[in-house]
Structures are given as structure tokens and as C-alpha cells.
Design a protein around this motif. Structure first.
Motif, PDB file in Angstrom:
ATOM      1  N   GLN A 431      33.239  49.962  33.791  1.00 30.80           N
ATOM      2  CA  GLN A 431      32.263  50.802  32.631  1.00 30.80           C
ATOM      3  C   GLN A 431      30.938  50.000  32.927  1.00 30.80           C
ATOM      4  O   GLN A 431      29.955  50.526  32.944  1.00 30.80           O
ATOM      5  N   ASP A 432      30.962  48.946  32.618  1.00 31.67           N
ATOM      6  CA  ASP A 432      29.812  48.078  32.788  1.00 31.67           C
ATOM      7  C   ASP A 432      29.109  48.256  34.147  1.00 31.67           C
ATOM      8  O   ASP A 432      27.785  48.256  34.224  1.00 31.67           O
ATOM      9  N   PHE A 433      30.036  48.231  35.044  1.00 29.46           N
ATOM     10  CA  PHE A 433      29.661  48.255  36.532  1.00 29.46           C
ATOM     11  C   PHE A 433      28.716  49.683  36.644  1.00 29.46           C
ATOM     12  O   PHE A 433      27.809  49.774  37.295  1.00 29.46           O
ATOM     13  N   LEU A 434      29.322  50.730  36.271  1.00 34.00           N
ATOM     14  CA  LEU A 434      28.803  52.183  36.418  1.00 34.00           C
ATOM     15  C   LEU A 434      27.618  51.975  35.579  1.00 34.00           C
ATOM     16  O   LEU A 434      26.538  52.870  36.007  1.00 34.00           O
ATOM     17  N   LYS A 435      27.557  51.309  34.476  1.00 33.53           N
ATOM     18  CA  LYS A 435      26.031  51.345  33.795  1.00 33.53           C
ATOM     19  C   LYS A 435      25.006  50.742  34.417  1.00 33.53           C
ATOM     20  O   LYS A 435      23.904  51.049  34.426  1.00 33.53           O
ATOM     21  N   ASN A 436      25.516  49.791  35.402  1.00 35.14           N
ATOM     22  CA  ASN A 436      24.325  48.785  36.128  1.00 35.14           C
ATOM     23  C   ASN A 436      24.949  48.496  37.600  1.00 35.14           C
ATOM     24  O   ASN A 436      25.511  47.589  37.716  1.00 35.14           O
ATOM     25  N   PRO A 437      24.885  49.412  38.686  1.00 36.02           N
ATOM     26  CA  PRO A 437      25.656  49.368  39.720  1.00 36.02           C
ATOM     27  C   PRO A 437      24.991  48.444  40.539  1.00 36.02           C
ATOM     28  O   PRO A 437      25.690  48.038  41.821  1.00 36.02           O
ATOM     29  N   ALA A 438      23.777  47.991  40.312  1.00 34.93           N
ATOM     30  CA  ALA A 438      23.154  46.947  41.196  1.00 34.93           C
ATOM     31  C   ALA A 438      23.811  45.570  40.854  1.00 34.93           C
ATOM     32  O   ALA A 438      23.541  44.682  41.797  1.00 34.93           O
ATOM     33  N   ASP A 439      24.269  45.169  39.954  1.00 37.92           N
ATOM     34  CA  ASP A 439      24.809  44.168  39.718  1.00 37.92           C
ATOM     35  C   ASP A 439      26.395  43.911  40.166  1.00 37.92           C
ATOM     36  O   ASP A 439      27.296  43.623  39.354  1.00 37.92           O
ATOM     37  N   VAL A 440      26.404  43.738  41.350  1.00 38.91           N
ATOM     38  CA  VAL A 440      27.837  43.522  42.064  1.00 38.91           C
ATOM     39  C   VAL A 440      28.204  42.282  41.726  1.00 38.91           C
ATOM     40  O   VAL A 440      29.307  42.183  41.362  1.00 38.91           O
ATOM     41  N   ALA A 441      27.674  41.062  41.731  1.00 37.57           N
ATOM     42  CA  ALA A 441      28.052  39.868  41.599  1.00 37.57           C
ATOM     43  C   ALA A 441      28.512  39.660  40.025  1.00 37.57           C
ATOM     44  O   ALA A 441      29.439  38.965  39.949  1.00 37.57           O
ATOM     45  N   GLY A 442      27.791  40.095  39.282  1.00 37.81           N
ATOM     46  CA  GLY A 442      27.932  40.255  37.916  1.00 37.81           C
ATOM     47  C   GLY A 442      29.605  40.869  37.630  1.00 37.81           C
ATOM     48  O   GLY A 442      30.041  40.305  36.665  1.00 37.81           O
ATOM     49  N   ALA A 443      29.588  41.762  38.178  1.00 40.53           N
ATOM     50  CA  ALA A 443      30.799  42.544  37.901  1.00 40.53           C
ATOM     51  C   ALA A 443      32.118  41.897  38.626  1.00 40.53           C
ATOM     52  O   ALA A 443      32.947  41.725  37.847  1.00 40.53           O
ATOM     53  N   GLN A 444      31.763  41.264  39.654  1.00 37.58           N
ATOM     54  CA  GLN A 444      32.870  40.486  40.350  1.00 37.58           C
ATOM     55  C   GLN A 444      33.356  39.176  39.322  1.00 37.58           C
ATOM     56  O   GLN A 444      34.409  39.056  39.158  1.00 37.58           O
ATOM     57  N   ALA A 445      32.398  38.780  38.908  1.00 36.81           N
ATOM     58  CA  ALA A 445      32.442  37.601  37.867  1.00 36.81           C
ATOM     59  C   ALA A 445      33.336  38.040  36.595  1.00 36.81           C
ATOM     60  O   ALA A 445      34.418  37.199  36.127  1.00 36.81           O
ATOM     61  N   ARG A 446      32.804  39.112  36.072  1.00 33.00           N
ATOM     62  CA  ARG A 446      33.495  39.454  34.752  1.00 33.00           C
ATOM     63  C   ARG A 446      35.224  39.974  35.162  1.00 33.00           C
ATOM     64  O   ARG A 446      35.914  39.698  34.439  1.00 33.00           O
ATOM     65  N   LEU A 447      35.229  40.695  36.354  1.00 37.59           N
ATOM     66  CA  LEU A 447      36.508  40.995  36.533  1.00 37.59           C
ATOM     67  C   LEU A 447      37.615  39.751  36.946  1.00 37.59           C
ATOM     68  O   LEU A 447      38.534  39.853  36.655  1.00 37.59           O
ATOM     69  N   GLU A 448      37.024  38.853  37.556  1.00 33.69           N
ATOM     70  CA  GLU A 448      37.642  37.649  37.986  1.00 33.69           C
ATOM     71  C   GLU A 448      38.290  36.927  36.561  1.00 33.69           C
ATOM     72  O   GLU A 448      39.124  36.296  36.264  1.00 33.69           O
ATOM     73  N   LYS A 449      36.910  36.644  35.728  1.00 32.84           N
ATOM     74  CA  LYS A 449      37.249  36.036  34.638  1.00 32.84           C
ATOM     75  C   LYS A 449      38.536  36.950  33.588  1.00 32.84           C
ATOM     76  O   LYS A 449      39.383  36.196  33.213  1.00 32.84           O
ATOM     77  N   ASP A 450      38.315  38.004  33.608  1.00 28.17           N
ATOM     78  CA  ASP A 450      39.525  38.854  32.774  1.00 28.17           C
ATOM     79  C   ASP A 450      40.723  38.648  33.320  1.00 28.17           C
ATOM     80  O   ASP A 450      41.763  39.015  32.802  1.00 28.17           O
ATOM     81  N   ALA A 451      40.670  38.871  34.850  1.00 29.19           N
ATOM     82  CA  ALA A 451      41.687  38.819  35.576  1.00 29.19           C
ATOM     83  C   ALA A 451      42.577  37.491  35.299  1.00 29.19           C
ATOM     84  O   ALA A 451      43.905  37.560  35.382  1.00 29.19           O
TER      85      ALA A 451
END
Length: 459
Positions: A431-451
């Protein structure tokens, strides 16, 4: 808790099923009302002609919990009514909330667990077993499973070599539904590749209609978007590795998939209501607004599984004529085939609970709900003619023909805290990535932290 590869039986040759499904949908894209009537009129092997023996349970009372709502819940209650009629038992449907593991935990803590629960994730089944909640299926239920299900569907309901789940419901999650009028007015063609999809989206946009409805208010459709792109682009081996967290979400393959998704999610004019509107759109609305509004619907396409038909049924659109469907386009060399499902798991072992699980494993139960529409069964002995229209018949045919050749929903294989909880984990991160699809690296970091946190704790 990690997802074990032995639990989810998968194969690398999904090409055959994708090709079969593509051909099936092409044949049925213009199905007529006559075909629809024929489908519902030729049903055989229905509840009236029993194929499974059930015990007499006069006076027995059962509760079954599921997160199903609306028409889906009403249709399932018809199935339960047939079980009551045959056995004399009384079954109460208990509406559950996501995540269902948390819901069941509170029920169990209060000393009032339901007898049976329908769990939408293999990860949830394993958690229920680990917590000591789930009870193994008895001999009669296992006998029905072996008779009616491919080995792959048996495997994803088993833990440690014991059978715990009956996959009563399946889903083909590799479909995109479209408004035939909007496509026709735009001169758009059904796409076979991701580039074709971008071309069709542009044609629809140029015609004055927004290309997509995206159900961003619900995190789970976003995970399904990602999984289809990732499976097709990265391939089944990487898909399995990511599903088991054997590779990290910071892997270049994830970056590539998110960057690809951003080709649609990153164009606010391609999303009904823009990105902020998409984040406020719940799944049912994403479907209904695609098939209402005459020549000016709010969107021309909506991605999701075969169960979209339930929501299309709430509009005046007719599946096969007004509402058509194509397989999720190939992003890589092969079109993706992602499946999901709901498994019945016994929480209070009793003769009545075992009988209900046995019934749900039989073609009798699934045939009742198949006739009502918006439902797909992995039970290979449900007659295809039970499904109410030609499109759904072909989707069911393709699922059964696939045997074990599919990949199960990745987020459903994950620990619940990562892959199945509103406002947390993958749902929130996408959902955060949909809000800001330009932030690929940030989305990856959040996904990895939560996973990492969820797989490490097993929650």
C-alpha cells in the motif's frame, strides 16, 4: 515459521496451464445466454444424488467459521443446509475477521472455538497445527480427499505428513476482467504480453476511460498483482525461494518486479481516483465500478481471480458479453498461473466435525456451490457442467487439467504477520508502494524488514 517446500507441491511447467487457460477463455469470451443456460441445466452428480456416505447426527451442533461475507456466505450456507438435511446436525456459520488466526486465538482463549474453520492460507494451517489447535482429518475425510483431489492440493493441506486441511475452495488469481464496451470503443485488443497490456491501457486512456481499478484499500489484491508479475518475470524457482524467504526482498528480482508494477501503478491517470483514490477503494467497489456507468465506467479493467464474478453479479453486466476476461499477460517468457484457496480445518475433534470435513471433501458439497456461481473447486470430480456459465466452466476445466501444475499464492504461504494481516507486513508495504511507486528501494527495505521479523518469529 518458514514455508516448507514439501508443503506446497509445485512444478516449473506452468506453461501448459497458461496456454490451456488462454485458449479456453478465447473460446468463451463471447459466450451467449444459451450457453449460460445450458451450463446450469446439464448438472449431474448434485447433492440430490449422494456420492458420499454420512453418519446420522441428530441433535449434534456445530459451528464453522470463515471470513466469507455477502453472497459468498449465503451460497455456502446452502451447502451447510444440505449437510444438515442429510445428517440431522445443526450447523451455525460464524463470521470471522482477518487475520483469522487472531480471531480463532481469541475464541480459543475464551473457551469457545468453532468446530471447523476455513483457513485461507497454508501458513495459517501450519500455525494452527503448531499451536495445537488443529486436529488431523479422520480416515473417511482422507479417503474422500484421495479420491477427489490431485496430490498437490492434498499436500498444501498437510503438515508433517498428516492431513489437516480440505481445500474446499480454489481461486485462479491470474485473470484480468474488462469492460467489453470500453475496450471496443477504444479499439483495444486482449493483451498476451505485459507490453501489450501497456498498449491496451494507453488506447483505453486515449478514449477517455481510466484503464484500471485497483483495490488499494485492501492489501491482499496488491500482493496478488506483485505475485503474478514476479512469477512470470523471475520464474518459478525464484518465486519458491522468495515464498520461503530463502532470498531477501532486497534481491534484484524484486526490484525488477516492483519497477515493472510501477509502469501502471506509477501513472496516476491510469488508476480510478488516482493513487489516493485507489488506496480508498475496497475490492468489491473496484469490480462494480468497472462494470457500471454505461459508456463511461470509472475504469475499463480490474485485476483479480475468478471470484470477481460474484461482484460482477451485483451489476447488470453479464459475464461473457459485457464482462470479459483474459489471462494475466506474460511479463517474462511464460504467463503466470497463481492459485489460492480456503481449507476446512477441524479445531474440535468429534464425529460431527469429521463428517462435515468429509462432506466438504466430496463432490456433493462443491457441486452445490458451483451451481450458484462465483466459486471454483479443486475437486476433480465436480462436473464441469455444474458451473453456471461457459466462461466459468472453462476456468474450472483448466484448473482440474492442471493437476499439480500451479504456484500457490505467495503471501498465503508466508507467516500471517507478514502475508495476511491488514495494516501490517506485505499488505501495508505494498500500500505504501502504491502511494509512492517511485520509491522502489524503500519498498524493498520495508518488505525485507517485515519479512525477516515474521519468518524469524514464525508469527
Amino acid at each position: 515459521m518458514r514455508s516448507k517446500s514439501s508443503t506446497v507441491r509445485t512444478h516449473s511447467s506452468a506453461t501448459a496451464l497458461a496456454a490451456l487457460l488462454a485458449g479456453a477463455l478465447a473460446l468463451t469470451a463471447c459466450s451467449s445466454g444459451d450457453n449460460d443456460k445450458k451450463g446450469s441445466g446439464e448438472t449431474t452428480g448434485t447433492a440430490a444424488g449422494s456420492t458420499v456416505t454420512l453418519p446420522k447426527l441428530d441433535g449434534a451442533k456445530l459451528e464453522i467459521a470463515a471470513v466469507w461475507t455477502g453472497q459468498e456466505q449465503k451460497n455456502f450456507k446452502r451447502v451447510l443446509a444440505e449437510f444438515e438435511k442429510r445428517t440431522g446436525a445443526k450447523v451455525t456459520f460464524v463470521p470471522a475477521q482477518d487475520p483469522i488466526i487472531n480471531f480463532l486465538g481469541s475464541k480459543i482463549a475464551g473457551g469457545q472455538p468453532p468446530d471447523v474453520a476455513l483457513l485461507p492460507q497454508p501458513g495459517a494451517i501450519r500455525q494452527a497445527v503448531q499451536k495445537g489447535w488443529a486436529k488431523p482429518l479422520g480416515a473417511e475425510a482422507v479417503k474422500e480427499l484421495r479420491k477427489n483431489y490431485s496430490q498437490g492440493w492434498q499436500d498444501i493441506g498437510s503438515v508433517g505428513g498428516k492431513q489437516y486441511g480440505v481445500y474446499y475452495k480454489a481461486a485462479n488469481k491470474s485473470l484480468i476482467w474488462y469492460n467489453a464496451t470500453a475496450f471496443g470503443n477504444a479499439g483495444a485488443k486482449e493483451p498476451k504480453t505485459w507490453q501489450d497490456l501497456l498498449t491496451a491501457s494507453r488506447a483505453v486512456y486515449d478514449s477517455g476511460v481510466t484503464p484500471f481499478s485497483v483495490a488499494g484499500a485492501d492489501g491482499w489484491p496488491l500482493t496478488d498483482w506483485f505475485e503474478n508479475v514476479y512469477l512470470s518475470q523471475a520464474g518459478p524457482e525464484k518465486y519458491d525461494q522468495l515464498a520461503q524467504h530463502k532470498i531477501k526482498w532486497t534481491d534484484p528480482s524484486v526490484k525488477r518486479a516492483l519497477t515493472t508494477l510501477a509502469q501502471i501503478w506509477g501513472k496516476k491517470d491510469y488508476l480510478a481516483g488516482g493513487r489516493s483514490g485507489a488506496l480508498q477503494t475496497e475490492f468489491p467497489q473496484s469490480v462494480t465500478q468497472t462494470f457500471t456507468g454505461g459508456d463511461q465506467p470509472k475504469s475499463a479493467m480490474v485485476y483479480e481471480g475468478d471470484f470477481v464474478q460474484v461482484n460482477i453479479g451485483e451489476t447488470k453486466a453479464k459475464v461473457g458479453t459485457d464482462a470479459k476476461v483474459f489471462p494475466f499477460p506474460a511479463v517474462g517468457s511464460t504467463a503466470p498461473v497463481v492459485s489460492g484457496g480456503d481449507a476446512a480445518v477441524i479445531l474440535k475433534d468429534s464425529k460431527a466435525a469429521q463428517a462435515l470435513a468429509t462432506f466438504l471433501a466430496s463432490p456433493d458439497a462443491a457441486t452445490i456451490q458451483a451451481k450458484l456461481g462465483g466459486y471454483l473447486s479443486p475437486n476433480k470430480n465436480v462436473p464441469v457442467s455444474a458451473y453456471p456459465n461457459a466462461v466459468q466452466q472453462k476456468i474450472a476445466e483448466a484448473l482440474v487439467a492442471s493437476g499439480d501444475d500451479f504456484r500457490f499464492d505467495m503471501s498465503d504461504q508466508a507467516p500471517q504477520a507478514f502475508g495476511g494481516t491488514p495494516g501490517k507486513g506485505e499488505w501495508k508495504d505494498l500500500q505504501d508502494f502504491l502511494k509512492n511507486p517511485a520509491d522502489v528501494a524503500g519498498a524493498q527495505a520495508r518488505l525485507e524488514k517485515d519479512a525477516a521479523a515474521a519468518y524469524g518469529s514464525g508469527s
